[in-house]
Motif scaffolding. Sequence first.
Motif, PDB file in Angstrom:
ATOM      1  N   ASN A  14      -2.713 -14.188   9.410  1.00  0.00           N
ATOM      2  CA  ASN A  14      -1.989 -13.499   8.334  1.00  0.00           C
ATOM      3  C   ASN A  14      -1.179 -14.489   7.506  1.00  0.00           C
ATOM      4  O   ASN A  14      -1.181 -14.436   6.266  1.00  0.00           O
ATOM      5  N   GLU A  15      -0.483 -15.386   8.178  1.00  0.00           N
ATOM      6  CA  GLU A  15       0.372 -16.346   7.484  1.00  0.00           C
ATOM      7  C   GLU A  15      -0.437 -17.251   6.551  1.00  0.00           C
ATOM      8  O   GLU A  15      -0.037 -17.495   5.411  1.00  0.00           O
ATOM      9  N   ASN A  16      -1.575 -17.731   7.029  1.00  0.00           N
ATOM     10  CA  ASN A  16      -2.398 -18.624   6.214  1.00  0.00           C
ATOM     11  C   ASN A  16      -3.001 -17.913   5.009  1.00  0.00           C
ATOM     12  O   ASN A  16      -3.075 -18.469   3.908  1.00  0.00           O
ATOM     13  N   TRP A  17      -3.446 -16.662   5.205  1.00  0.00           N
ATOM     14  CA  TRP A  17      -4.032 -15.935   4.088  1.00  0.00           C
ATOM     15  C   TRP A  17      -2.971 -15.562   3.046  1.00  0.00           C
ATOM     16  O   TRP A  17      -3.252 -15.563   1.849  1.00  0.00           O
ATOM     17  N   VAL A  18      -1.764 -15.264   3.486  1.00  0.00           N
ATOM     18  CA  VAL A  18      -0.678 -15.004   2.539  1.00  0.00           C
ATOM     19  C   VAL A  18      -0.380 -16.272   1.739  1.00  0.00           C
ATOM     20  O   VAL A  18      -0.182 -16.224   0.519  1.00  0.00           O
ATOM     21  N   TRP A  19      -0.356 -17.412   2.437  1.00  0.00           N
ATOM     22  CA  TRP A  19      -0.127 -18.688   1.749  1.00  0.00           C
ATOM     23  C   TRP A  19      -1.191 -18.928   0.684  1.00  0.00           C
ATOM     24  O   TRP A  19      -0.879 -19.308  -0.453  1.00  0.00           O
ATOM     25  N   PHE A  20      -2.464 -18.709   1.035  1.00  0.00           N
ATOM     26  CA  PHE A  20      -3.537 -18.941   0.069  1.00  0.00           C
ATOM     27  C   PHE A  20      -3.434 -17.988  -1.118  1.00  0.00           C
ATOM     28  O   PHE A  20      -3.598 -18.397  -2.272  1.00  0.00           O
ATOM     29  N   MET A  21      -3.169 -16.726  -0.860  1.00  0.00           N
ATOM     30  CA  MET A  21      -3.060 -15.752  -1.939  1.00  0.00           C
ATOM     31  C   MET A  21      -1.870 -16.055  -2.856  1.00  0.00           C
ATOM     32  O   MET A  21      -1.937 -15.849  -4.080  1.00  0.00           O
ATOM     33  N   GLU A  22      -0.797 -16.586  -2.302  1.00  0.00           N
ATOM     34  CA  GLU A  22       0.350 -16.974  -3.126  1.00  0.00           C
ATOM     35  C   GLU A  22      -0.010 -18.137  -4.041  1.00  0.00           C
ATOM     36  O   GLU A  22       0.402 -18.171  -5.209  1.00  0.00           O
ATOM     37  N   ARG A  23      -0.774 -19.100  -3.515  1.00  0.00           N
ATOM     38  CA  ARG A  23      -1.222 -20.215  -4.356  1.00  0.00           C
ATOM     39  C   ARG A  23      -2.192 -19.708  -5.434  1.00  0.00           C
ATOM     40  O   ARG A  23      -2.176 -20.184  -6.564  1.00  0.00           O
ATOM     41  N   LEU A  24      -3.057 -18.773  -5.066  1.00  0.00           N
ATOM     42  CA  LEU A  24      -3.985 -18.201  -6.038  1.00  0.00           C
ATOM     43  C   LEU A  24      -3.232 -17.478  -7.145  1.00  0.00           C
ATOM     44  O   LEU A  24      -3.587 -17.577  -8.326  1.00  0.00           O
ATOM     45  N   LYS A  25      -2.186 -16.756  -6.762  1.00  0.00           N
ATOM     46  CA  LYS A  25      -1.390 -16.028  -7.754  1.00  0.00           C
ATOM     47  C   LYS A  25      -0.720 -16.987  -8.729  1.00  0.00           C
ATOM     48  O   LYS A  25      -0.593 -16.692  -9.930  1.00  0.00           O
ATOM     49  N   VAL A  44      -7.341 -11.397   6.125  1.00  0.00           N
ATOM     50  CA  VAL A  44      -7.565 -11.527   4.679  1.00  0.00           C
ATOM     51  C   VAL A  44      -7.149 -10.252   3.949  1.00  0.00           C
ATOM     52  O   VAL A  44      -6.596 -10.303   2.836  1.00  0.00           O
ATOM     53  N   MET A  45      -7.371  -9.095   4.569  1.00  0.00           N
ATOM     54  CA  MET A  45      -6.939  -7.851   3.928  1.00  0.00           C
ATOM     55  C   MET A  45      -5.417  -7.774   3.845  1.00  0.00           C
ATOM     56  O   MET A  45      -4.861  -7.291   2.856  1.00  0.00           O
ATOM     57  N   HIS A  46      -4.746  -8.292   4.872  1.00  0.00           N
ATOM     58  CA  HIS A  46      -3.285  -8.332   4.838  1.00  0.00           C
ATOM     59  C   HIS A  46      -2.807  -9.260   3.726  1.00  0.00           C
ATOM     60  O   HIS A  46      -1.850  -8.934   3.006  1.00  0.00           O
ATOM     61  N   GLY A  47      -3.459 -10.413   3.567  1.00  0.00           N
ATOM     62  CA  GLY A  47      -3.065 -11.353   2.522  1.00  0.00           C
ATOM     63  C   GLY A  47      -3.180 -10.767   1.135  1.00  0.00           C
ATOM     64  O   GLY A  47      -2.292 -10.946   0.290  1.00  0.00           O
ATOM     65  N   VAL A  48      -4.265 -10.043   0.879  1.00  0.00           N
ATOM     66  CA  VAL A  48      -4.459  -9.431  -0.437  1.00  0.00           C
ATOM     67  C   VAL A  48      -3.410  -8.355  -0.692  1.00  0.00           C
ATOM     68  O   VAL A  48      -2.777  -8.325  -1.757  1.00  0.00           O
ATOM     69  N   SER A  49      -3.206  -7.461   0.266  1.00  0.00           N
ATOM     70  CA  SER A  49      -2.253  -6.360   0.073  1.00  0.00           C
ATOM     71  C   SER A  49      -0.818  -6.857  -0.025  1.00  0.00           C
ATOM     72  O   SER A  49       0.014  -6.245  -0.702  1.00  0.00           O
ATOM     73  N   GLU A  50      -0.505  -7.978   0.638  1.00  0.00           N
ATOM     74  CA  GLU A  50       0.853  -8.509   0.617  1.00  0.00           C
ATOM     75  C   GLU A  50       1.189  -9.164  -0.726  1.00  0.00           C
ATOM     76  O   GLU A  50       2.283  -8.990  -1.264  1.00  0.00           O
TER      77      GLU A  50
END
Length: 357
Positions: A14-25, A44-50
């Motif tokens: 979860n932590e890594n996917w949130v990090w990636f999605m934040e960089r993507l944003k 990955v679903m948690h990263g997108v929704s977060e």
Amino acid sequence: MYPVAIGVIDSKTNENWVWFMERLKEAIGTPPGLTFCTDCGQAVMHGVSEVFPHAEHRECMWHLVQNFKKRFSGKIFDDHLWASTYSWSKYMFEKHYQAMAVAKPKAMKYLQQTHKKLWTRSQFGTDSKVDYVTNNLAESFNNWIKEEKAKHIDDLMDTIRQKLLIKWNTRKKVAKKFVGKILPHVMQQLREDSFNLDIEVITEHDGVAEVCAKGGTGFRFVVDLRNMTCSCRAWQGSGIPCKHAIAYITSIPGEKLEDHVDECYSVAKFKAAYEGAIPSIPDKSMWPDATHGFFMHPPLLKSTAGRRKNRYKGAVEGGSRKKSKRHECPICHELGHHWYTCKNGSPADIAAMEADR
């Protein structure tokens, strides 16, 4: 497939996917119509929704089916599961869905409880003009770099950058050869779809028409040229005129199909996408030395799920049935006693061991 961002993580958490999605944003922001299509991985679903709570989130149907087939099977699903996915119309989706629900209610309850993202075109929004129901583009990228994955991380990333640069320049050259308003493969598809249409325009007024299949199947559709919509939802969902819209457009003298295709398929948009350039860099031998103030250790290896594959050899394979528990003396190297009871070793060695003790 258009490259946007590449990240390296040590595991799918979860932590890594949130990090990636934040960089993507940071790179793309939150444009209107932003849509994600992922597998059913919880991280990955948690990263997108977060990070992108308001983005449309679709689930890859191929991955859904693979999970579904582990629990349920039968001809009823062969006939209706994929058909329900490809249905643009809510009526046709419900028709296929209810057929499965009547035959296997537990299966549909499983879908409702475990696959809550969008997996049917009938539920897709119309802002994003992508009608894919799988994320095969991501799988094609994985296959594209499959032979490079054994490289060190810096060599891998440099190889990916170079492969993208070559692909980018190739498409830029192709774009220069395009002529016309809409991309050639889209126009080719429209021309093929316009042949032998078994659809007639019943009535039309001010850019709005009612069309139906010849022979009277009972299904009628309303086509609106001004708003680029059809009641079947395929036109507004994909951005490309459906067969009902094509029938109406081609019935109007002087009307062109290319004027009714969404601008995302235009030659101008394609050229603009590849107008920039990926910076060129020298090979690794000429890179500057990096001083970050810390040493980057390799990530700790974690145990993977499943049964361990390594095992002890049996006696018939040259192994032993039981591992010997007898102690080896460090002085005489014989088994069965400790150094301080050794009778075969040198007294000087025993004295030295006693002094260290």
